[in-house]
Structures are given as C-alpha cells and as structure tokens.
Design a protein around this motif. Structure first.
Motif, PDB file in Angstrom:
ATOM      1  N   ARG A   8       0.832  -1.192   0.000  1.00 52.58           N
ATOM      2  CA  ARG A   8       0.000   0.000   0.000  1.00 52.58           C
ATOM      3  C   ARG A   8       0.873   1.251   0.000  1.00 52.58           C
ATOM      4  O   ARG A   8       0.525   2.259  -0.585  1.00 52.58           O
ATOM      5  N   ALA A   9       2.045   1.188   0.637  1.00 52.56           N
ATOM      6  CA  ALA A   9       2.954   2.328   0.682  1.00 52.56           C
ATOM      7  C   ALA A   9       3.519   2.642  -0.685  1.00 52.56           C
ATOM      8  O   ALA A   9       3.920   3.763  -0.961  1.00 52.56           O
ATOM      9  N   ALA A  10       3.549   1.670  -1.567  1.00 54.42           N
ATOM     10  CA  ALA A  10       4.174   1.873  -2.864  1.00 54.42           C
ATOM     11  C   ALA A  10       3.162   2.200  -3.957  1.00 54.42           C
ATOM     12  O   ALA A  10       3.426   3.038  -4.804  1.00 54.42           O
ATOM     13  N   LEU A  11       2.026   1.543  -3.979  1.00 51.97           N
ATOM     14  CA  LEU A  11       1.063   1.768  -5.059  1.00 51.97           C
ATOM     15  C   LEU A  11      -0.288   2.068  -4.460  1.00 51.97           C
ATOM     16  O   LEU A  11      -0.914   1.204  -3.865  1.00 51.97           O
ATOM     17  N   GLU A  12      -0.713   3.274  -4.614  1.00 53.82           N
ATOM     18  CA  GLU A  12      -1.980   3.663  -4.021  1.00 53.82           C
ATOM     19  C   GLU A  12      -3.133   3.626  -5.011  1.00 53.82           C
ATOM     20  O   GLU A  12      -4.231   3.315  -4.629  1.00 53.82           O
ATOM     21  N   PHE A  13      -2.892   3.970  -6.253  1.00 55.83           N
ATOM     22  CA  PHE A  13      -4.002   4.139  -7.174  1.00 55.83           C
ATOM     23  C   PHE A  13      -3.701   3.466  -8.512  1.00 55.83           C
ATOM     24  O   PHE A  13      -2.581   3.530  -9.006  1.00 55.83           O
ATOM     25  N   ALA A  14      -4.725   2.841  -9.087  1.00 58.48           N
ATOM     26  CA  ALA A  14      -4.606   2.254 -10.414  1.00 58.48           C
ATOM     27  C   ALA A  14      -5.960   2.315 -11.096  1.00 58.48           C
ATOM     28  O   ALA A  14      -7.005   2.198 -10.454  1.00 58.48           O
ATOM     29  N   ALA A  15      -5.921   2.502 -12.396  1.00 56.84           N
ATOM     30  CA  ALA A  15      -7.132   2.497 -13.213  1.00 56.84           C
ATOM     31  C   ALA A  15      -6.984   1.404 -14.252  1.00 56.84           C
ATOM     32  O   ALA A  15      -5.935   1.278 -14.888  1.00 56.84           O
ATOM     33  N   LEU A  16      -8.022   0.631 -14.415  1.00 58.24           N
ATOM     34  CA  LEU A  16      -8.048  -0.463 -15.379  1.00 58.24           C
ATOM     35  C   LEU A  16      -9.020  -0.117 -16.491  1.00 58.24           C
ATOM     36  O   LEU A  16     -10.191   0.160 -16.225  1.00 58.24           O
ATOM     37  N   GLU A  17      -8.529  -0.090 -17.710  1.00 56.29           N
ATOM     38  CA  GLU A  17      -9.406   0.115 -18.857  1.00 56.29           C
ATOM     39  C   GLU A  17     -10.106  -1.216 -19.123  1.00 56.29           C
ATOM     40  O   GLU A  17      -9.471  -2.185 -19.553  1.00 56.29           O
ATOM     41  N   VAL A  18     -11.388  -1.265 -18.835  1.00 56.68           N
ATOM     42  CA  VAL A  18     -12.131  -2.526 -18.854  1.00 56.68           C
ATOM     43  C   VAL A  18     -12.090  -3.190 -20.230  1.00 56.68           C
ATOM     44  O   VAL A  18     -11.938  -4.410 -20.331  1.00 56.68           O
ATOM     45  N   ALA A  19     -12.170  -2.419 -21.291  1.00 54.14           N
ATOM     46  CA  ALA A  19     -12.241  -2.997 -22.637  1.00 54.14           C
ATOM     47  C   ALA A  19     -10.943  -3.665 -23.076  1.00 54.14           C
ATOM     48  O   ALA A  19     -10.962  -4.664 -23.788  1.00 54.14           O
ATOM     49  N   THR A  20      -9.799  -3.121 -22.638  1.00 55.45           N
ATOM     50  CA  THR A  20      -8.517  -3.634 -23.120  1.00 55.45           C
ATOM     51  C   THR A  20      -7.676  -4.317 -22.049  1.00 55.45           C
ATOM     52  O   THR A  20      -6.792  -5.097 -22.366  1.00 55.45           O
ATOM     53  N   GLY A  21      -7.906  -3.972 -20.793  1.00 54.82           N
ATOM     54  CA  GLY A  21      -7.074  -4.493 -19.712  1.00 54.82           C
ATOM     55  C   GLY A  21      -5.869  -3.616 -19.398  1.00 54.82           C
ATOM     56  O   GLY A  21      -5.109  -3.911 -18.479  1.00 54.82           O
ATOM     57  N   LYS A  22      -5.672  -2.527 -20.136  1.00 58.09           N
ATOM     58  CA  LYS A  22      -4.551  -1.615 -19.874  1.00 58.09           C
ATOM     59  C   LYS A  22      -4.706  -0.991 -18.495  1.00 58.09           C
ATOM     60  O   LYS A  22      -5.811  -0.693 -18.054  1.00 58.09           O
ATOM     61  N   HIS A 110      12.167  -7.551  -1.603  1.00 55.64           N
ATOM     62  CA  HIS A 110      12.268  -6.095  -1.690  1.00 55.64           C
ATOM     63  C   HIS A 110      12.999  -5.586  -0.462  1.00 55.64           C
ATOM     64  O   HIS A 110      12.452  -5.594   0.632  1.00 55.64           O
ATOM     65  N   ARG A 111      14.215  -5.164  -0.668  1.00 52.57           N
ATOM     66  CA  ARG A 111      15.035  -4.697   0.451  1.00 52.57           C
ATOM     67  C   ARG A 111      14.736  -3.236   0.805  1.00 52.57           C
ATOM     68  O   ARG A 111      15.240  -2.726   1.792  1.00 52.57           O
ATOM     69  N   SER A 112      13.921  -2.601  -0.026  1.00 53.49           N
ATOM     70  CA  SER A 112      13.544  -1.215   0.241  1.00 53.49           C
ATOM     71  C   SER A 112      12.222  -0.927  -0.456  1.00 53.49           C
ATOM     72  O   SER A 112      11.799  -1.664  -1.353  1.00 53.49           O
ATOM     73  N   VAL A 113      11.587   0.159  -0.059  1.00 54.46           N
ATOM     74  CA  VAL A 113      10.360   0.587  -0.726  1.00 54.46           C
ATOM     75  C   VAL A 113      10.673   0.946  -2.176  1.00 54.46           C
ATOM     76  O   VAL A 113       9.892   0.673  -3.078  1.00 54.46           O
ATOM     77  N   GLN A 114      11.862   1.514  -2.417  1.00 52.27           N
ATOM     78  CA  GLN A 114      12.256   1.871  -3.789  1.00 52.27           C
ATOM     79  C   GLN A 114      12.334   0.623  -4.666  1.00 52.27           C
ATOM     80  O   GLN A 114      11.932   0.657  -5.837  1.00 52.27           O
ATOM     81  N   ALA A 115      12.857  -0.472  -4.132  1.00 55.39           N
ATOM     82  CA  ALA A 115      12.934  -1.727  -4.897  1.00 55.39           C
ATOM     83  C   ALA A 115      11.530  -2.249  -5.188  1.00 55.39           C
ATOM     84  O   ALA A 115      11.256  -2.734  -6.300  1.00 55.39           O
ATOM     85  N   LEU A 116      10.653  -2.153  -4.222  1.00 56.50           N
ATOM     86  CA  LEU A 116       9.260  -2.556  -4.425  1.00 56.50           C
ATOM     87  C   LEU A 116       8.606  -1.694  -5.500  1.00 56.50           C
ATOM     88  O   LEU A 116       7.930  -2.200  -6.398  1.00 56.50           O
ATOM     89  N   GLU A 117       8.832  -0.394  -5.425  1.00 55.45           N
ATOM     90  CA  GLU A 117       8.265   0.514  -6.425  1.00 55.45           C
ATOM     91  C   GLU A 117       8.777   0.175  -7.823  1.00 55.45           C
ATOM     92  O   GLU A 117       8.008   0.201  -8.792  1.00 55.45           O
ATOM     93  N   MET A 118      10.060  -0.150  -7.954  1.00 60.76           N
ATOM     94  CA  MET A 118      10.624  -0.528  -9.249  1.00 60.76           C
ATOM     95  C   MET A 118       9.960  -1.792  -9.776  1.00 60.76           C
ATOM     96  O   MET A 118       9.619  -1.876 -10.956  1.00 60.76           O
ATOM     97  N   ASP A 119       9.737  -2.773  -8.904  1.00 65.36           N
ATOM     98  CA  ASP A 119       9.056  -4.003  -9.308  1.00 65.36           C
ATOM     99  C   ASP A 119       7.645  -3.713  -9.800  1.00 65.36           C
ATOM    100  O   ASP A 119       7.183  -4.284 -10.791  1.00 65.36           O
ATOM    101  N   ILE A 120       6.957  -2.825  -9.110  1.00 63.36           N
ATOM    102  CA  ILE A 120       5.584  -2.477  -9.504  1.00 63.36           C
ATOM    103  C   ILE A 120       5.590  -1.756 -10.849  1.00 63.36           C
ATOM    104  O   ILE A 120       4.793  -2.061 -11.732  1.00 63.36           O
ATOM    105  N   ARG A 121       6.506  -0.807 -11.024  1.00 65.87           N
ATOM    106  CA  ARG A 121       6.595  -0.100 -12.321  1.00 65.87           C
ATOM    107  C   ARG A 121       6.890  -1.088 -13.457  1.00 65.87           C
ATOM    108  O   ARG A 121       6.308  -0.997 -14.539  1.00 65.87           O
ATOM    109  N   ASN A 122       7.805  -2.017 -13.210  1.00 70.76           N
ATOM    110  CA  ASN A 122       8.138  -3.024 -14.220  1.00 70.76           C
ATOM    111  C   ASN A 122       6.938  -3.916 -14.520  1.00 70.76           C
ATOM    112  O   ASN A 122       6.703  -4.292 -15.675  1.00 70.76           O
ATOM    113  N   TRP A 123       6.191  -4.286 -13.488  1.00 74.89           N
ATOM    114  CA  TRP A 123       5.000  -5.125 -13.677  1.00 74.89           C
ATOM    115  C   TRP A 123       3.979  -4.397 -14.547  1.00 74.89           C
ATOM    116  O   TRP A 123       3.420  -4.978 -15.476  1.00 74.89           O
TER     117      TRP A 123
END
Length: 159
Positions: A8-22, A110-123
């Motif tokens: 929760r500290a790393a990713l607070e908000f996301a929007a899913l385009e229902v038609a495409t999955g983006k 994830h050894r840091s919040v920054q590492a977690l954030e990088m994983d989320i961005r990559n995902w």
C-alpha cells in the motif's frame, strides 16, 4: 484482496481500462486526497480527451473531500462510482491488484520501498505490453440472484 502496508505504501491508485485491460498506475507513499488528485490529473492527461472516465472507487474518505469534489466539477468527464463496503470484488482493478500481489510482489525480495516501487513499475510496463481484459464468468442476473440468496441467509441484511 487487501494489500499489505508495504504494498500500500508503494502503489496507491490504479485504473483499469475494462475494454482492453490496460492499467494506469500511480505510486505514492501516502493515501490522501492530495495524492488522489495527482492520480486524477494523470488520468486526465492519459485518457483521450473525447472519452468520459468512469472510476469505480471504494468508500475511502480520500475520494470525497471538498478538493476532489471541486476538481471533479471542473472536469465533468470524470464520474466516480462507489462500491458498497465489503464489495471490492465488484471492482475489476482489484482483480488486477491480486495478480500484481500474487505474481510479482509475493515472489520478489524487496530490500527497500524503492525496490518494491521498481518491481511495480516493471510489472505495469510488462502488463501493458500485452494487456488482457477481465471477463465476468457469470451474468449480471446470476450474480444478483446469488447475492440476493446470500443476503436472505444473513441476519440484519434488511432483505
């Protein structure tokens, strides 16, 4: 599915385009109206201007502050719809959060919040190279029928 405090500290908000999955995601360390407004501004830039944006939200106070209400009045193409308490399953982006959690976050170290954030961005980047929309396996009538049956079995449901 609920996220851990670290997630929760790393990713607070996301929007899913229902038609495409983006997915459009926004990483923030806090969950306040200020961060939600930044997310809305990001969506305003990324969602084509000729489209209305319907956002399914939980009932968190962050989504209902005077500042957010003013922003929404100034941006009438944005429409917020709130799920009932305990009904996060109605929001398909929650299904995406579950995949993120199960297939990326729980498998990583994830050894840091920054590492977690990088994983989320990559995902998010990997997900958006070949997004897949979620498809309900039941009809609306089947879902409502099952919900009504459930509500009839529990006390104080007012049904």
């Amino acid at each position: 599915m609920t996220l851990s405090d670290e997630e929760r500290a790393a990713l607070e908000f996301a929007a899913l385009e229902v038609a495409t999955g983006k997915v459009i995601g926004s990483l923030h360390r806090r969950h306040r109206a200020e961060e939600f407004k930044k997310f809305l501004i990001k969506l305003d830039k990324e969602v084509p201007a000729d489209l209305d944006a319907h956002l399914i939200c939980d009932n968190h106070a962050t989504h209902k502050t005077p500042a957010i209400k003013r922003w929404l009045l100034a941006h009438p193409r944005f429409h917020l719809h709130f799920t009932p308490t305990g009904s996060s399953w109605l929001n398909l982006v929650e299904r995406w959060f579950a995949e993120l959690t199960n297939k990326q976050i729980r498998r990583g170290v994830h050894r840091s919040v920054q590492a977690l954030e990088m994983d989320i961005r990559n995902w998010i980047a990997a997900w958006n190279t070949d997004p897949k929309p979620y498809v309900w396996t039941k009809t609306a009538d089947e879902i409502l029928e099952r919900l009504a049956s459930y509500l009839n079995r529990i006390p104080d449901s007012e049904h």
